[in-house]
Write an enzyme that holds these catalytic residues in place. Structure first.
Site, PDB file in Angstrom:
ATOM      1  N   VAL A 161       0.862  -1.180   0.000  1.00 20.94           N
ATOM      2  CA  VAL A 161       0.000   0.000   0.000  1.00 20.94           C
ATOM      3  C   VAL A 161       0.895   1.225   0.000  1.00 20.94           C
ATOM      4  O   VAL A 161       1.942   1.245   0.657  1.00 20.94           O
ATOM      5  CB  VAL A 161      -0.927   0.022   1.233  1.00 20.94           C
ATOM      6  N   CYS A 162       0.481   2.254  -0.756  1.00 22.48           N
ATOM      7  CA  CYS A 162       1.203   3.521  -0.808  1.00 22.48           C
ATOM      8  C   CYS A 162       2.641   3.288  -1.287  1.00 22.48           C
ATOM      9  O   CYS A 162       2.888   2.443  -2.144  1.00 22.48           O
ATOM     10  CB  CYS A 162       1.129   4.203   0.560  1.00 22.48           C
ATOM     11  N   ASN A 163       3.613   3.997  -0.695  1.00 22.07           N
ATOM     12  CA  ASN A 163       4.987   3.826  -1.160  1.00 22.07           C
ATOM     13  C   ASN A 163       5.670   2.611  -0.544  1.00 22.07           C
ATOM     14  O   ASN A 163       6.890   2.441  -0.668  1.00 22.07           O
ATOM     15  CB  ASN A 163       5.815   5.105  -0.947  1.00 22.07           C
ATOM     16  N   GLY A 213      -2.815   2.346  -4.149  1.00 19.70           N
ATOM     17  CA  GLY A 213      -2.219   3.674  -4.246  1.00 19.70           C
ATOM     18  C   GLY A 213      -1.942   4.266  -2.867  1.00 19.70           C
ATOM     19  O   GLY A 213      -1.629   3.559  -1.922  1.00 19.70           O
TER      20      GLY A 213
END
Length: 284
Positions: A161-163, A213
Site C-alpha cells: 500500500v502507498c509507497n 495507491g
C-alpha cells in the site's frame, strides 16, 4: 505508585470496553448475515456460510489464509490499519504483524504500535503486505530488505500500500511487475525496475502481485484482495459492516481533481511530487 496502578486498571477497562464493542459489532454482523442467508445463523456458522458464498474466490472455502503485515519505524498507520480492519473480518483468515526486531515500532507522528513478532521467527506466510511511510530508511536497510525478500519469494501473494511498493521494489521482487504507489512517488518505482501504474489498485501475474495507491487506497485495495481470495460476497459483507461508504467533502484527493494552487502547495512540501518523483527519506 497508586497513580500507576490506577492507570493500569483504567487501561485494562478501556481494553475490555474496546473488545466488547468489537464483539458487539461482530455479533451484529453475524446476525445480519444470518438473516440474509436464510435466518438464524449462529456466530460459529457465519464464517463457513460466508466462505461458501463466493464460488469465484481463488481460495477454497476451508482454505486457511495467513496474512503478514510488515511494520517499521516511520510507517504510516492508516496504510495498514484500513486493510487490517478488513482482513480480520474474513473467514479462515489469520492476520499477523511483524517487524525486524519484534516488539514496539514508532510509526509516523510518534504513534507507538506494539507487540509485533520478529520477522526472522516467521517461516512463511500466504500473503505479505508492506505498507508505506513518511520515512523508509528503516525498511530500506539491508536486514529488513533480506527478511522482506525471503518472505515475499515464498508467499502466494505479494502486496503493498502507498509507497510500500518502493520497499518491495528495492528487494528486486517487483522487477518487471506492474505496481501502484502514492502519486507523489509513483515514478520512483521505475528506478527499481518496477512498472508504475497510476491506478488505485493494480495487479500483475494473475493477482500474485497486488498493490494499492496512496494511504486511503489501502481500504479499496483490501476489499479487492478480499473479493479475489474470499469471494465478492465476503468483500461486500465486510464493506457493509465497516460502513465504507465514502463521500469526501472535497474533490481534492488526486492531482487530476485538485485545484492547481493546492497541487502547488504539495509540490512545495514535497518537491517533485507532481512528476511522481518526490523524495522520501531512505529512498535514493
Amino acid at each position: 505508585m497508586t497513580d500507576s496502578n490506577e492507570n493500569n486498571a483504567a487501561g485494562k477497562q478501556l481494553t475490555r470496553a474496546g473488545r466488547s464493542r468489537r464483539d458487539v459489532l461482530k455479533l451484529g454482523s453475524a446476525a445480519t448475515l444470518g438473516a440474509l442467508l436464510g435466518g438464524g445463523a449462529l456466530l460459529g456458522r457465519v464464517a463457513p456460510a460466508l466462505a461458501q458464498a463466493g464460488s469465484e474466490a481463488a481460495l477454497a472455502p476451508n482454505d486457511p489464509l495467513d496474512i503478514l503485515i510488515v511494520n517499521y519505524d516511520g510507517g504510516t498507520l492508516l496504510d495498514f490499519a484500513g486493510p487490517s480492519e478488513i482482513f480480520h473480518r474474513l473467514p479462515n483468515t489469520n492476520v499477523r504483524y511483524a517487524s525486524l526486531n519484534g516488539g514496539n515500532v514508532t510509526l509516523e507522528f510518534g504513534v507507538v504500535y506494539g507487540k509485533t513478532e520478529r520477522l526472522a521467527d516467521i517461516e512463511k506466510t500466504d500473503l505479505i503486505l508492506v505498507p508505506g511511510g513518511s520515512n523508509l530508511a528503516v525498511p530500506m536497510g539491508p536486514a529488513y530488505q533480506a527478511q522482506i525478500r525471503r518472505l515475499a519469494e515464498s508467499a502466494k501473494y505479494v502486496t503493498s500500500v502507498c509507497n510500500g511498493s518502493l520497499v518491495l521494489a528495492a528487494t528486486g521482487i517487483l522487477n518487471g511487475k506492474r505496481s501502484a504507489c502514492h502519486w507523489a512517488f509513483l515514478n520512483k518505482l521505475s528506478e527499481y525496475g518496477a512498472i508504475p501504474v497510476s491506478d488505485r489498485f493494480v495487479e500483475d501475474d494473475h493477482g500474485r502481485f497486488m498493490s494499492g495507491g496512496g494511504v486511503t487506497a489501502g481500504i479499496d485495495f483490501a476489499l479487492r484482495v478480499a473479493a479475489k481470495l474470499r469471494g465478492k460476497q465476503a468483500a461486500e459483507f465486510t464493506q457493509l459492516v465497516i460502513e465504507y461508504d465514502p463521500a469526501p467533502p472535497f474533490h481534492s484527493g488526486h492531482p487530476r481533481d485538485a485545484r492547481p494552487e493546492i497541487l502547488a502547495m504539495v509540490d512545495k512540501e514535497l518537491p517533485g511530487a507532481s512528476k511522481g518523483l518526490a523524495r522520501v527519506p531512505g529512498v535514493r
